[in-house]
Design an enzyme around this catalytic site. Structure first.
Site, PDB file in Angstrom:
ATOM      1  N   ASP A  13      -7.814  18.873 -67.694  1.00 49.00           N
ATOM      2  CA  ASP A  13      -7.712  20.140 -66.967  1.00 49.00           C
ATOM      3  C   ASP A  13      -8.419  20.078 -65.619  1.00 49.00           C
ATOM      4  O   ASP A  13      -9.009  19.058 -65.247  1.00 49.00           O
ATOM      5  CB  ASP A  13      -8.258  21.293 -67.819  1.00 49.00           C
ATOM      6  CG  ASP A  13      -9.601  20.971 -68.467  1.00 49.00           C
ATOM      7  OD1 ASP A  13     -10.436  20.329 -67.804  1.00 49.00           O
ATOM      8  OD2 ASP A  13      -9.804  21.357 -69.641  1.00 49.00           O
ATOM      9  N   ASP A  46       6.881  16.456 -52.734  1.00 46.89           N
ATOM     10  CA  ASP A  46       7.644  15.628 -53.657  1.00 46.89           C
ATOM     11  C   ASP A  46       9.093  15.450 -53.172  1.00 46.89           C
ATOM     12  O   ASP A  46       9.632  16.308 -52.485  1.00 46.89           O
ATOM     13  CB  ASP A  46       7.630  16.313 -55.025  1.00 46.89           C
ATOM     14  CG  ASP A  46       8.213  15.467 -56.129  1.00 46.89           C
ATOM     15  OD1 ASP A  46       7.766  14.323 -56.301  1.00 46.89           O
ATOM     16  OD2 ASP A  46       9.120  15.956 -56.827  1.00 46.89           O
ATOM     17  N   GLU A  82       7.288  12.179 -49.753  1.00 44.55           N
ATOM     18  CA  GLU A  82       7.665  11.042 -50.583  1.00 44.55           C
ATOM     19  C   GLU A  82       9.088  10.603 -50.266  1.00 44.55           C
ATOM     20  O   GLU A  82      10.044  11.315 -50.560  1.00 44.55           O
ATOM     21  CB  GLU A  82       7.566  11.411 -52.070  1.00 44.55           C
ATOM     22  CG  GLU A  82       7.973  10.260 -52.991  1.00 44.55           C
ATOM     23  CD  GLU A  82       8.317  10.715 -54.403  1.00 44.55           C
ATOM     24  OE1 GLU A  82       8.116   9.923 -55.330  1.00 44.55           O
ATOM     25  OE2 GLU A  82       8.798  11.855 -54.555  1.00 44.55           O
TER      26      GLU A  82
END
Length: 643
Positions: free
Chosen positions: A179, A356, A385
């Site tokens: 986490d 992304d 990316e």
């Protein structure tokens, strides 16, 4: 009479004071009068942006039948836009540059006489736009898959209100419990290694039925996944990093969302996602067979001869059946994504964004998206990316590229997949005229194509690619040569968590679940603890020490950050790279000879090191640069004039 005039004057002052307070509600506190609409996004905003426009997405049953009004100095409604679904309104606001931060009511009046009220807040910005300084070549970035790094709060491991409720650390594709607090608790470890920035893969809500641990199928763009923590935890991570002089990089996804995203149950327009008609016609039996996938032909973005159907096949096809492809040509969705990115920059005080699947969305939108962010934050950084081993494609996306089609991306950084492949291949291959170290040499020689080579992000492994130690055939010396060279380049380096302790995916090379292995020591009852060194092998400790020594030197090296780069063609199975600035010279030598060898240093005379004393960065030994250097074993040597 005087008394009457005085009373009258007091009344007039009180009247105008009350009236001013009523209309300019930022001066006094506005009571929370919400009748709780389902959604209003962005959930708050700020005053003081260059772009004074703000578009609110309002989601509420039959909200299209309502007329919104605002009574607040400096805020005006320019236009109210209805959607195809009656449950949405998109409200275009203008926030004047003189507007004062505060709360105000948006009143929605329905035709039947009912009213619903939402209290909205405009905040003051905590720092100036120029103070949002992004990552650059002076940084070294530590990439983390949060679910697999460290579990500091076991109470949030399982959430029965989510679609995936299984915690199973023995399964590569189930949630393991790491986490945000886990990352925060290990900042000292990351900092001592010498890293200056942290990039966690996405931690926003992924309410998917399986594979939710990886984070890339977002189901709420304004909510932290409760199994990772909450917004307060995310803010504390950013704050703790800043206290250490470190930056937080946020992984964002503009190309697609998760199939369980709340808007997929009630899409606002008929073109909110690509191939929406196909999805709606097959919604009751939706699976990968019904899906229209992307053709993944990313070259169509640059190809002068590409068929239009192929271009659309790349940009409009869904990445996978569980990730709806967002249609950024819809102006309301486009505005939503841009505002969401800015909201997170302000909310967390980000030091950068990683975007992304950069070549998959509409490329005109991506230029506008990056441009809108960089317009507001001129010193910020975004990396995109582009998973291609062709430097021509990678260079196309960087700001300032001389593209034949005139495309300007506004993107500061791209990811250096070509160099990653060149380094791995060059280290692994046997030396010959066209194999081995020449791959590194020629890979770096391609920098002539890039607009700004030092702004490109280089890496050797990440959350999608096989780990470095596996790639170099579990050879520690090879791993050090590859990583040492990467950290010397005119680039922004990124290292995946666990690379420093030789984590691998050798059992199933390339398997995503195995690549994202749990970091030892991050979970209760781990018998090995890489944070403390407990149970690590000698090779792992050696690699960890190597990374720490190189990165902590690099942290303060102007030559590596911004120096001149000189490299010499491979010679006798060796490769010499120099970084030079003012009186600091850093030398990186790769030696692939298994037997001792002597190299004549007159070959490197132009660098100007003759007669100078240098220090070995790893061993601490001093070396006089004179006629020759003896290399007694295979590996790399890092020397510096600064000590």
């Amino acid at each position: 009479m005087k008394l009457i005039r005085s009373i009258f004057l007091i009344f007039i002052i009180a009247f105008f004071s009350c009236n001013h307070t009523e209309t300019n509600k930022n001066v006094s506190e506005v009571s929370i009068s919400n009748t709780f609409l389902e959604r209003v996004e962005p959930i708050n905003w700020w005053v003081g942006f260059k772009d004074t426009s703000l578009q609110l997405l309002v989601k509420e049953e039959n909200i299209s039948n309502a007329t919104p009004t605002i009574s607040y100095t400096g805020v005006t409604i320019n236009k109210v836009n209805k959607a195809k679904s009656p449950n949405y309104l998109f409200i275009d606001l203008n926030i004047d540059k003189s507007t004062i931060a505060g709360k105000f009511d948006i009143v929605f009046s329905f035709k039947n006489g009912t009213k619903k009220t939402h209290t909205y807040e405009l905040k003051s910005r905590e720092k100036s736009a120029d103070d949002y300084v992004g990552f650059n070549s002076s940084d070294a970035i530590y990439l983390i898959t949060p679910d697999r790094f460290a579990n500091a709060d076991e109470s949030n491991d399982v959430n029965k209100n989510m679609n995936e409720t299984v915690l199973d650390r023995t399964h590569d594709y189930k949630r393991h419990g790491g986490d945000i607090k886990g990352i925060t608790s290990k900042i000292d470890y990351i900092s001592k290694l010498g890293f200056t920035a942290v990039w966690p893969t996405p931690v926003l809500e992924n309410n998917m039925y399986q594979g939710s641990y990886h984070g890339y199928a977002i189901t709420d763009y304004y909510k932290v996944d409760p199994r990772f923590g909450n917004l307060s935890d995310y803010k504390k991570l950013a704050d703790k990093l800043r206290e250490k002089g470190m930056k937080l990089i946020m992984d964002q996804v503009a190309n697609h969302c998760g199939l369980e995203h709340w808007w997929m149950k009630d899409l606002p327009f008929s073109d909110w996602v690509n191939h929406q008609k196909n999805y709606e016609e097959n919604i009751d039996n939706w699976n990968y067979k019904a899906n229209i996938n992307s053709n993944h032909r990313r070259t169509t973005n640059q190809d002068l001869y590409a068929a239009e159907s192929d271009r659309k096949g790349n940009n409009e096809g869904w990445f996978v059946a569980t990730m709806p492809d967002l249609n950024q040509r819809n102006p309301f969705l486009a505005k939503y994504i841009i505002q969401n990115s800015i909201w997170w920059i302000e909310t967390l005080g980000l030091g950068g964004i990683r975007q992304d699947t950069y070549p998959y969305p509409d490329k005109a939108f991506m230029s506008n998206w990056a441009g809108a962010i960089m317009n507001e934050y001129p010193n910020f950084s975004i990396v995109g990316e582009e998973w291609s081993y062709n430097p021509l494609l990678v260079g196309y996306w960087q700001k300032g590229a001389n593209n034949k089609d005139g495309y300007e991306s506004n993107l500061k950084s791209t990811m250096d997949f070509p160099m990653e492949k060149a380094i791995i291949d060059g280290i692994n291959e046997e030396e010959s005229w066209d194999k081995g170290l020449v791959k590194l040499y020629e890979g770096l020689a391609n920098d002539f194509h890039y607009a700004n080579p030092k702004d490109i992000m280089v890496f050797l492994d990440n959350h999608d690619k096989s780990r470095l130690f596996t790639e170099v055939k579990e050879d520690v010396v090879n791993a050090k040569m590859a990583l040492g060279y990467m950290l010397m380049l005119p680039r922004i380096p990124q290292v995946y968590y666990g690379t420093e302790i030789l984590m691998n995916d050798t059992a199933k090379p390339g398997d995503h679940g195995l690549i994202r292995t749990d970091f030892p020591g991050g979970f209760k009852d781990d018998t090995i603890n890489a944070f403390t060194g407990l149970g690590l092998s000698d090779d792992q400790k050696s690699m960890q020490s190597f990374v720490s020594k190189v990165l902590n030197y690099r942290k303060n090296s102007a030559a590596i950050h911004d120096g001149k780069t000189i490299h010499f063609a491979p010679f006798m199975n060796t490769y010499f790279l120099f970084r030079v600035k003012n009186d600091e010279t850093v030398v990186h030598i790769i030696n692939k000879n298994d037997k001792p060898i002597t190299i004549d240093l007159k070959r490197y005379k132009e660098v100007g090191l003759e007669g100078k004393t240098l220090k070995n960065l790893i061993s601490g030994e001093e070396f006089l640069w004179n006629e020759a250097i003896e290399l007694n074993q295979k590996g790399n040597v890092i020397l510096t004039t600064k000590f």
